[in-house]
Design a protein around this motif. Structure first.
Motif, PDB file in Angstrom:
ATOM      1  N   GLU A  63       0.882  -1.191   0.102  1.00 13.52           N
ATOM      2  CA  GLU A  63      -0.002   0.031   0.152  1.00 13.52           C
ATOM      3  C   GLU A  63       0.903   1.298   0.083  1.00 13.52           C
ATOM      4  O   GLU A  63       1.967   1.254   0.714  1.00 13.52           O
ATOM      5  N   LYS A  64       0.410   2.209  -0.773  1.00 11.18           N
ATOM      6  CA  LYS A  64       1.248   3.543  -0.651  1.00 11.18           C
ATOM      7  C   LYS A  64       0.112   4.637  -0.780  1.00 11.18           C
ATOM      8  O   LYS A  64      -0.590   4.733  -1.710  1.00 11.18           O
ATOM      9  N   LYS A  65       0.566   5.483   0.182  1.00  9.41           N
ATOM     10  CA  LYS A  65      -0.468   6.773   0.314  1.00  9.41           C
ATOM     11  C   LYS A  65       0.534   8.029   0.201  1.00  9.41           C
ATOM     12  O   LYS A  65       1.507   8.139   1.186  1.00  9.41           O
ATOM     13  N   CYS A  66       0.374   8.876  -0.653  1.00  5.19           N
ATOM     14  CA  CYS A  66       1.137   9.895  -0.876  1.00  5.19           C
ATOM     15  C   CYS A  66       0.238  11.402  -0.413  1.00  5.19           C
ATOM     16  O   CYS A  66      -0.791  11.377  -0.663  1.00  5.19           O
ATOM     17  N   TYR A  67       1.155  12.238   0.027  1.00  3.44           N
ATOM     18  CA  TYR A  67       0.526  13.452   0.441  1.00  3.44           C
ATOM     19  C   TYR A  67       1.311  14.500  -0.335  1.00  3.44           C
ATOM     20  O   TYR A  67       1.722  15.521   0.715  1.00  3.44           O
ATOM     21  N   GLY A  68       1.376  14.567  -1.423  1.00  5.41           N
ATOM     22  CA  GLY A  68       2.087  15.740  -1.836  1.00  5.41           C
ATOM     23  C   GLY A  68       3.551  15.919  -1.629  1.00  5.41           C
ATOM     24  O   GLY A  68       4.264  14.991  -1.615  1.00  5.41           O
ATOM     25  N   ALA A  70       4.752  16.403   1.341  1.00  9.51           N
ATOM     26  CA  ALA A  70       4.924  15.767   2.531  1.00  9.51           C
ATOM     27  C   ALA A  70       5.679  14.422   2.410  1.00  9.51           C
ATOM     28  O   ALA A  70       6.108  13.839   3.267  1.00  9.51           O
ATOM     29  N   GLY A  71       5.458  13.828   1.206  1.00  6.48           N
ATOM     30  CA  GLY A  71       5.987  12.314   1.040  1.00  6.48           C
ATOM     31  C   GLY A  71       4.809  11.221   1.092  1.00  6.48           C
ATOM     32  O   GLY A  71       3.822  11.595   0.760  1.00  6.48           O
ATOM     33  N   VAL A 121       8.754 -13.995   7.065  1.00  5.32           N
ATOM     34  CA  VAL A 121       8.190 -13.035   6.393  1.00  5.32           C
ATOM     35  C   VAL A 121       7.715 -11.983   7.167  1.00  5.32           C
ATOM     36  O   VAL A 121       6.953 -12.340   8.111  1.00  5.32           O
ATOM     37  N   VAL A 122       8.035 -10.550   6.987  1.00  2.00           N
ATOM     38  CA  VAL A 122       7.510  -9.672   7.739  1.00  2.00           C
ATOM     39  C   VAL A 122       6.482  -8.572   7.065  1.00  2.00           C
ATOM     40  O   VAL A 122       7.083  -8.474   5.952  1.00  2.00           O
ATOM     41  N   THR A 123       5.722  -7.882   7.887  1.00  2.00           N
ATOM     42  CA  THR A 123       5.103  -6.766   7.044  1.00  2.00           C
ATOM     43  C   THR A 123       5.355  -5.506   8.045  1.00  2.00           C
ATOM     44  O   THR A 123       5.888  -5.725   9.209  1.00  2.00           O
ATOM     45  N   GLY A 124       5.318  -4.409   7.420  1.00  2.00           N
ATOM     46  CA  GLY A 124       5.488  -3.141   8.227  1.00  2.00           C
ATOM     47  C   GLY A 124       5.282  -1.816   7.518  1.00  2.00           C
ATOM     48  O   GLY A 124       4.966  -1.997   6.403  1.00  2.00           O
ATOM     49  N   ARG A 125       5.523  -1.003   8.371  1.00  2.00           N
ATOM     50  CA  ARG A 125       5.226   0.471   7.580  1.00  2.00           C
ATOM     51  C   ARG A 125       6.439   1.414   7.657  1.00  2.00           C
ATOM     52  O   ARG A 125       7.174   1.313   8.748  1.00  2.00           O
ATOM     53  N   VAL A 126       6.573   2.404   6.714  1.00  2.00           N
ATOM     54  CA  VAL A 126       7.565   3.162   6.523  1.00  2.00           C
ATOM     55  C   VAL A 126       7.253   4.589   5.900  1.00  2.00           C
ATOM     56  O   VAL A 126       6.174   4.426   5.124  1.00  2.00           O
ATOM     57  N   SER A 127       7.661   5.740   6.289  1.00  2.00           N
ATOM     58  CA  SER A 127       7.271   7.013   5.893  1.00  2.00           C
ATOM     59  C   SER A 127       8.587   7.451   5.046  1.00  2.00           C
ATOM     60  O   SER A 127       9.640   7.342   5.278  1.00  2.00           O
ATOM     61  N   SER A 128       8.227   8.017   3.836  1.00  2.00           N
ATOM     62  CA  SER A 128       9.270   8.593   3.109  1.00  2.00           C
ATOM     63  C   SER A 128       8.939  10.102   2.612  1.00  2.00           C
ATOM     64  O   SER A 128       7.846  10.630   2.429  1.00  2.00           O
ATOM     65  N   ASP A 129      10.268  10.820   2.485  1.00  2.00           N
ATOM     66  CA  ASP A 129       9.921  12.315   2.077  1.00  2.00           C
ATOM     67  C   ASP A 129       9.842  12.375   0.535  1.00  2.00           C
ATOM     68  O   ASP A 129       9.410  13.524  -0.106  1.00  2.00           O
ATOM     69  N   THR A 130       9.741  11.399  -0.322  1.00  2.00           N
ATOM     70  CA  THR A 130       9.513  11.180  -1.611  1.00  2.00           C
ATOM     71  C   THR A 130       8.492  10.081  -1.993  1.00  2.00           C
ATOM     72  O   THR A 130       8.280   9.348  -1.142  1.00  2.00           O
ATOM     73  N   SER A 131       8.162  10.030  -3.213  1.00  2.00           N
ATOM     74  CA  SER A 131       7.336   8.776  -3.498  1.00  2.00           C
ATOM     75  C   SER A 131       8.093   7.723  -4.249  1.00  2.00           C
ATOM     76  O   SER A 131       7.532   6.801  -4.523  1.00  2.00           O
ATOM     77  N   THR A 132       9.562   7.604  -3.915  1.00  2.00           N
ATOM     78  CA  THR A 132      10.263   6.546  -4.348  1.00  2.00           C
ATOM     79  C   THR A 132       9.960   5.516  -3.312  1.00  2.00           C
ATOM     80  O   THR A 132      10.162   5.687  -2.289  1.00  2.00           O
ATOM     81  N   ASN A 133       9.823   4.186  -3.861  1.00  2.00           N
ATOM     82  CA  ASN A 133       9.857   3.065  -2.904  1.00  2.00           C
ATOM     83  C   ASN A 133      10.910   2.585  -2.254  1.00  2.00           C
ATOM     84  O   ASN A 133      12.141   3.042  -2.901  1.00  2.00           O
ATOM     85  N   PRO A 134      10.734   2.453  -0.899  1.00  2.00           N
ATOM     86  CA  PRO A 134      11.758   2.105  -0.097  1.00  2.00           C
ATOM     87  C   PRO A 134      12.871   0.814  -0.634  1.00  2.00           C
ATOM     88  O   PRO A 134      12.069  -0.093  -1.491  1.00  2.00           O
TER      89      PRO A 134
END
Length: 144
Positions: A63-68, A70-71, A121-134
């Motif tokens: 899942e990917k949610k972008c906020y302009g 803000a990343g 196998v793990v799942t997690g969440r991370v925030s980024s200051d760009t829309s580039t995938n981690p």
């Protein structure tokens, strides 16, 4: 000495008659040797040791949610895959430490355990200051 004919096959499978003498029969009909060859043990299996050449992390963005400007926030699944056909020892455990980065607002560290052909196998969440995938990279592999 007595001579008798006995049928045998030649190298092409044709039946031929071969003379056999009594003294030949005594050599042919001798009891089998009592010495038996010792069975050889099958070779011990060899196993690979996990390293950065035969393992790689696979990060799938679920899942990917972008906020302009803000990343973006990412929800991901992280697993290990082999890069070559290898077998790891089924009785040994290894901890694989993986770092998730690529302009994320904080570094995420996961430790996955590898045992034989299975890995966590793990799942997690991370925030980024760009829309580039981690991006996930292996930092350490240690035996447990």
């Amino acid at each position: 000495m007595h001579v008798r004919n006995r049928p045998v096959a030649d190298r092409h499978g044709y039946r031929i008659q071969r003379e056999q003498r009594d003294d030949d029969a005594s050599r042919i009909n001798r009891p089998a040797s009592t010495i038996r060859p010792t069975p050889s043990a099958p070779p011990a299996p060899t196993y690979a040791i996990p390293d950065q050449h035969n393992l790689t992390p696979e990060l799938t963005v679920l899942e990917k949610k972008c906020y302009g400007s803000a990343g973006c926030n990412f929800r991901y699944e992280l697993r290990l895959i082999t890069t070559t056909p290898v077998d790891f020892a089924p009785s040994k455990r290894y901890r694989v430490t993986i770092v998730i980065e690529e302009r994320t607002t904080w570094e995420r560290i996961h430790s996955l355990t590898v045992v034989g052909k299975k890995a966590d196998v793990v799942t997690g969440r991370v925030s980024s200051d760009t829309s580039t995938n981690p991006v996930a990279t292996i930092q350490w592999i240690t035996p447990l």
